[in-house]
Scaffold this active site. Structure first.
Site, PDB file in Angstrom:
ATOM      1  N   ASN A  59     -18.698 -13.614  39.336  1.00  0.00           N
ATOM      2  CA  ASN A  59     -18.576 -15.075  39.269  1.00  0.00           C
ATOM      3  C   ASN A  59     -17.283 -15.547  39.912  1.00  0.00           C
ATOM      4  O   ASN A  59     -17.253 -16.536  40.660  1.00  0.00           O
ATOM      5  CB  ASN A  59     -18.603 -15.538  37.810  1.00  0.00           C
ATOM      6  CG  ASN A  59     -19.972 -15.462  37.177  1.00  0.00           C
ATOM      7  OD1 ASN A  59     -20.977 -15.269  37.859  1.00  0.00           O
ATOM      8  ND2 ASN A  59     -20.030 -15.597  35.871  1.00  0.00           N
ATOM      9  N   ARG A 381     -34.848 -19.893  46.462  1.00  0.00           N
ATOM     10  CA  ARG A 381     -34.456 -18.484  46.425  1.00  0.00           C
ATOM     11  C   ARG A 381     -35.701 -17.687  46.032  1.00  0.00           C
ATOM     12  O   ARG A 381     -36.238 -17.889  44.945  1.00  0.00           O
ATOM     13  CB  ARG A 381     -33.346 -18.242  45.404  1.00  0.00           C
ATOM     14  CG  ARG A 381     -32.077 -19.037  45.656  1.00  0.00           C
ATOM     15  CD  ARG A 381     -30.965 -18.583  44.703  1.00  0.00           C
ATOM     16  NE  ARG A 381     -29.881 -19.548  44.641  1.00  0.00           N
ATOM     17  CZ  ARG A 381     -28.876 -19.631  45.511  1.00  0.00           C
ATOM     18  NH1 ARG A 381     -28.846 -18.805  46.533  1.00  0.00           N
ATOM     19  NH2 ARG A 381     -27.931 -20.533  45.362  1.00  0.00           N
ATOM     20  N   ARG A 411     -27.249 -21.289  49.175  1.00  0.00           N
ATOM     21  CA  ARG A 411     -26.014 -20.538  49.394  1.00  0.00           C
ATOM     22  C   ARG A 411     -26.168 -19.052  49.077  1.00  0.00           C
ATOM     23  O   ARG A 411     -26.661 -18.676  48.021  1.00  0.00           O
ATOM     24  CB  ARG A 411     -24.890 -21.148  48.560  1.00  0.00           C
ATOM     25  CG  ARG A 411     -23.521 -20.529  48.815  1.00  0.00           C
ATOM     26  CD  ARG A 411     -22.452 -21.230  48.024  1.00  0.00           C
ATOM     27  NE  ARG A 411     -22.216 -22.575  48.518  1.00  0.00           N
ATOM     28  CZ  ARG A 411     -22.116 -23.653  47.738  1.00  0.00           C
ATOM     29  NH1 ARG A 411     -22.268 -23.542  46.433  1.00  0.00           N
ATOM     30  NH2 ARG A 411     -21.889 -24.833  48.253  1.00  0.00           N
ATOM     31  N   HIS A 441     -34.046 -28.639  46.594  1.00  0.00           N
ATOM     32  CA  HIS A 441     -33.799 -27.811  45.412  1.00  0.00           C
ATOM     33  C   HIS A 441     -34.955 -27.894  44.419  1.00  0.00           C
ATOM     34  O   HIS A 441     -35.014 -27.128  43.465  1.00  0.00           O
ATOM     35  CB  HIS A 441     -32.488 -28.270  44.759  1.00  0.00           C
ATOM     36  CG  HIS A 441     -31.935 -27.340  43.735  1.00  0.00           C
ATOM     37  ND1 HIS A 441     -31.888 -27.651  42.394  1.00  0.00           N
ATOM     38  CD2 HIS A 441     -31.419 -26.094  43.844  1.00  0.00           C
ATOM     39  CE1 HIS A 441     -31.348 -26.657  41.732  1.00  0.00           C
ATOM     40  NE2 HIS A 441     -31.053 -25.689  42.571  1.00  0.00           N
ATOM     41  N   TYR A 474     -33.122 -15.231  33.525  1.00  0.00           N
ATOM     42  CA  TYR A 474     -32.831 -16.664  33.400  1.00  0.00           C
ATOM     43  C   TYR A 474     -33.869 -17.297  32.483  1.00  0.00           C
ATOM     44  O   TYR A 474     -35.066 -17.030  32.621  1.00  0.00           O
ATOM     45  CB  TYR A 474     -32.912 -17.363  34.754  1.00  0.00           C
ATOM     46  CG  TYR A 474     -31.773 -17.125  35.710  1.00  0.00           C
ATOM     47  CD1 TYR A 474     -31.002 -15.959  35.653  1.00  0.00           C
ATOM     48  CD2 TYR A 474     -31.473 -18.039  36.706  1.00  0.00           C
ATOM     49  CE1 TYR A 474     -29.971 -15.743  36.539  1.00  0.00           C
ATOM     50  CE2 TYR A 474     -30.436 -17.829  37.606  1.00  0.00           C
ATOM     51  CZ  TYR A 474     -29.696 -16.677  37.518  1.00  0.00           C
ATOM     52  OH  TYR A 474     -28.678 -16.460  38.410  1.00  0.00           O
ATOM     53  N   ARG A 570     -24.461 -25.084  29.637  1.00  0.00           N
ATOM     54  CA  ARG A 570     -24.026 -23.705  29.746  1.00  0.00           C
ATOM     55  C   ARG A 570     -22.675 -23.576  30.443  1.00  0.00           C
ATOM     56  O   ARG A 570     -21.814 -22.825  30.023  1.00  0.00           O
ATOM     57  CB  ARG A 570     -25.060 -22.898  30.522  1.00  0.00           C
ATOM     58  CG  ARG A 570     -24.761 -21.407  30.559  1.00  0.00           C
ATOM     59  CD  ARG A 570     -25.557 -20.696  31.619  1.00  0.00           C
ATOM     60  NE  ARG A 570     -24.992 -20.878  32.941  1.00  0.00           N
ATOM     61  CZ  ARG A 570     -25.689 -21.190  34.031  1.00  0.00           C
ATOM     62  NH1 ARG A 570     -26.978 -21.388  33.956  1.00  0.00           N
ATOM     63  NH2 ARG A 570     -25.108 -21.332  35.200  1.00  0.00           N
ATOM     64  N   HIS A 598     -30.824 -21.556  31.769  1.00  0.00           N
ATOM     65  CA  HIS A 598     -30.926 -22.200  33.077  1.00  0.00           C
ATOM     66  C   HIS A 598     -31.833 -23.422  33.093  1.00  0.00           C
ATOM     67  O   HIS A 598     -31.770 -24.233  34.016  1.00  0.00           O
ATOM     68  CB  HIS A 598     -31.437 -21.162  34.101  1.00  0.00           C
ATOM     69  CG  HIS A 598     -31.359 -21.595  35.519  1.00  0.00           C
ATOM     70  ND1 HIS A 598     -32.457 -21.994  36.238  1.00  0.00           N
ATOM     71  CD2 HIS A 598     -30.299 -21.698  36.362  1.00  0.00           C
ATOM     72  CE1 HIS A 598     -32.090 -22.317  37.474  1.00  0.00           C
ATOM     73  NE2 HIS A 598     -30.786 -22.139  37.573  1.00  0.00           N
TER      74      HIS A 598
END
Length: 720
Positions: A59, A381, A411, A441, A474, A570, A598
């Site tokens: 991270n 993704r 990204r 997205h 997730y 979160r 998530h």
């Protein structure tokens, strides 16, 4: 730290509040500190604790590659405009540097503690200490045969300038002296990505050695005829963000070039091993052109993220008990026919407790069904081994009309997405790359099927990515429906992305960047009106980040009006809760545990107490951040099916609110406290959903004596 005990993250980066908002970057560092705290949580198995430490390192690397790089770019361009929290780029960088040093020191202490516990459990990491002759001989052979051929030592002198060092590379630099004549030489050894960071030694027990340690032990083999004088190691992080130029005519070609440029981005962070001679340190700084980088010295392990390799050790007793996600009962009841199951009633699937295979099965069935005429799919993704991509390719090869919206701006997945886009196009899929200015997205699938001489549309909308690997860790929601209103709305969503056709008359969807922020504010305003009229007024929201100043101000306004607000966030939270006269009716908690929270869920009381049948319940792909409202294509979907409404509100949201074993509560100063269950009954929402039957379509499948899902009750919000 035992889960449920009282714990405060002292001196966390967010502990210096701005007047109305916390700084975004410092709040993120506070989140990563909570992740790191799980490395000391003895309620977790030992290797899982090491995994949390590794995650905190990964991270932090990404934080520097993107966020710190962006701030550094502003500073170098002389942009000193202050953000909503009152900090300029220079202010934020100074605060980040201090906070990161404290965080990095905690990481090293955590590693030393875990290393000792691992050693006691039979997993050791060898240093420079003597080892038995048999092991030493094996290492000698392994180094000569498997390591030495891959290494490329480079002399540093006028004829050999300092080489390019790639992002996240660990390198060793040595001062040596030639034995024959005492001539000094300086050598640099970069550790290639192709070599594993840790080597497992043969024999009983698990013994590992870091590759840099092995090189030091084998320095005479690497540099025969030379004596070691001094040296040290260093690791760098480079600017890895990609900025889109508006004049880019060919987005694919632009990204192919930009990915190559990214590998040579500015050095943002330089981590030096403690004890490196000053002359060598200066050489490294100058050679890397790291004068503007954040430079720090470490007495411990460089590259904390790499410790995750040890987690792969085959020790089930030191890991979480294995868990197999359930396949949705509703689809089983219809013999695996996804379309029949969805046609009978809307379905919500709760990942990772319910398998992502249901989403794959939906698209596979669409690919194989001769009555399916068209498939439309967004891909943000998808992962490296994507069954989703395979299904779309099969559908196209079967002659169906298939459209895939591939987001090149995802990204760190740009290169993988380019690869998938090429594969899809070769199979005959119509590939669209969306907007230059906006990221797509939103996660949506649309299947058009011929039924009784008419077309019926089946839709899947999710809060997470079409990524089978992350779907195992997730927590996200998948929503399937054949509701014609949703079909019409999703059709307009795809036309907006592929053809810039502005949506009109949407019935259940709200989209950004069109009006998502405005609609959210309208919903909060409605709760304010209820409060002022003396009716119950409440708002529950779950998301990954809350940053947007306009939304935060609207929540402050709602608090002042008497609206009760509970937020499960979160990660980043820039809102200050519990401040008299500003936010005394707002409570914020963060959940960090086995799974990564998530899903985005937003609930409004609508004039009645939450939870209730009249509540307005939404799922979304968006967090409450400026980028989600202004620079991304996102959706917010109102859930109207009574069963789905009840499952999301009364089960998922209530479980998040009553969790008292994995929760941290944010106080007005910006400090997070681990929630102490105290005299309350312990409740772990991850364990609850792992051990209870499927939420989706329980129906007749549970009618033959199977355990039913317990009804959760919200008596009060823990910790308040």
């Amino acid at each position: 730290m035992v889960a449920g005990s009282s714990k405060t993250v002292e001196d966390t980066p967010a502990a210096q509040p701005a007047p109305r908002y916390f700084n975004r970057e410092l709040s993120w560092l506070a989140f990563n500190q909570r992740v790191l705290e799980e490395a000391g949580n003895t309620a977790h198995p030992l290797l899982e604790r090491l995994r949390f430490l590794s995650i905190s390192g990964n991270n932090l690397d990404e934080f520097f590659m993107v966020r710190v790089a962006g701030l550094k770019g502003q500073q170098l361009r002389g942009v000193e405009e202050k953000s909503a929290d009152g900090m300029s780029a220079s202010d934020a960088l100074a605060a980040i540097a201090e906070a990161v040093e404290a965080l990095a020191d905690r990481q090293q202490r955590a590693w030393e503690s875990l290393r000792a516990e691992l050693d006691a459990a039979g997993i050791s990491v060898i240093g420079m200490e003597p080892i038995d002759p048999e092991c030493s001989a094996w290492l000698d052979d392994h180094f000569r045969e498997q390591i030495l051929p891959v290494l490329t030592p480079q002399a540093i002198d006028p004829a050999h300038p300092f080489p390019f060092v790639y992002n996240k590379a660990l390198s060793l630099i040595f001062d040596l002296k030639r034995q024959s004549d005492g001539e000094p030489i300086r050598e640099l050894v970069m550790l290639p990505n192709s070599l594993p960071r840790f080597i497992r030694l043969p024999g009983e027990g698990a013994r590992y050695i870091a590759i840099e340690t092995l090189i030091r032990r084998q320095i005479a083999t690497l540099f025969p005829g030379y004596d070691y004088v001094d040296g040290g190691s260093f690791r760098i992080i480079r600017d890895s963000d990609i900025e889109i130029e508006e004049e880019a005519e060919d987005l694919v070609r632009y990204y192919q070039t930009a990915i190559k440029r990214r590998r040579r981005g500015r050095v943002i962070r330089l981590k030096l091993e403690d004890g490196m001679p000053a002359e060598l340190e200066e050489l490294v700084r100058d050679g890397l052109n790291a004068g503007d980088a954040l430079v720090s010295v470490s007495t411990g392990f460089l590259g904390i993220a790499d410790l995750g390799l040890i987690v792969e050790e085959n020790r089930a007793d030191l890991k979480f008990p294995s868990f197999t996600p359930r396949f949705p009962e509703r689809i089983r009841e219809y013999g695996g026919d996804c379309f029949a199951a969805i046609r009978s009633k809307d379905i919500v699937i709760h990942h990772p407790y319910e398998t992502f295979d249901a989403v794959v099965a939906f698209l596979r069935q669409a690919a194989e069904d001769p009555d399916v005429v068209a498939i439309k799919q967004t891909l943000y993704r998808a992962g490296k081994q994507s069954a989703i991509i395979r299904a779309l390719i099969d559908a196209a090869e079967a002659g169906k009309s298939v459209t895939a919206v591939v987001e090149l701006k995802a990204r760190f997945d740009e290169e993988q997405n380019l690869f998938w886009a090429n594969a899809l196009e070769r199979a005959g899929v119509q590939v669209v790359y969306g907007f230059i200015d906006f990221k797509t997205h939103a996660k949506a699938s649309m299947v058009i099927r011929r039924e009784d001489k008419v077309y019926r549309t089946y839709c899947h909308l999710g809060t997470g990515n079409y990524h089978p690997v992350t779907a195992r860790i997730y927590t996200d929601l998948s929503y399937f429906t054949a509701d014609a209103r949703v079909g019409r709305d999703v059709g307009q969503l795809f036309n907006y992305i592929t053809g810039y056709v502005e949506p009109r008359g949407l019935e259940l969807l709200t989209l950004s960047p069109r009006n998502l922020r405005r609609e959210l504010c309208r919903l909060v305003d409605a709760e304010i009106d209820h409060a002022r009229a003396g009716r119950p007024a409440s708002l529950w929201a779950k998301m990954n980040a809350l940053v947007d100043p306009d939304i935060i101000d609207k929540l402050y306004e709602a608090s002042a009006a008497g609206v009760s607000i509970d937020l499960v966030i979160r990660g980043i939270c820039c809102l200050r809760p519990g401040v008299a006269g500003l936010s005394e009716n707002i409570r914020v908690k963060s959940i960090v545990g086995r799974f990564l929270e998530h899903s985005r869920i937003w609930c409004f009381g609508n004039g009645a107490a939450l939870p209730g049948r009249d509540a307005l319940v939404y799922i979304s792909s968006a967090d409450w951040m400026p980028r989600n409202f202004d620079r991304r294509v996102e959706f917010m979907l109102r859930l109207e099916n009574p069963t789905v409404h009840q499952q999301v509100l009364d089960q998922v949201m209530v479980a998040n609110l009553i969790d008292n074993e994995q929760s941290w509560v944010l106080d007005p100063s910006g400090t997070y406290h681990r929630l102490d269950a105290g005299g309350s009954r312990p409740f772990n929402l991850h364990h609850y959903f792992m051990t209870n039957p499927s939420l989706s379509g329980r129906g007749a499948a549970l009618g033959s004596g199977r355990k039913s899902v317990p009804k959760l009750r919200l008596r009060s919000v823990p910790g308040h």
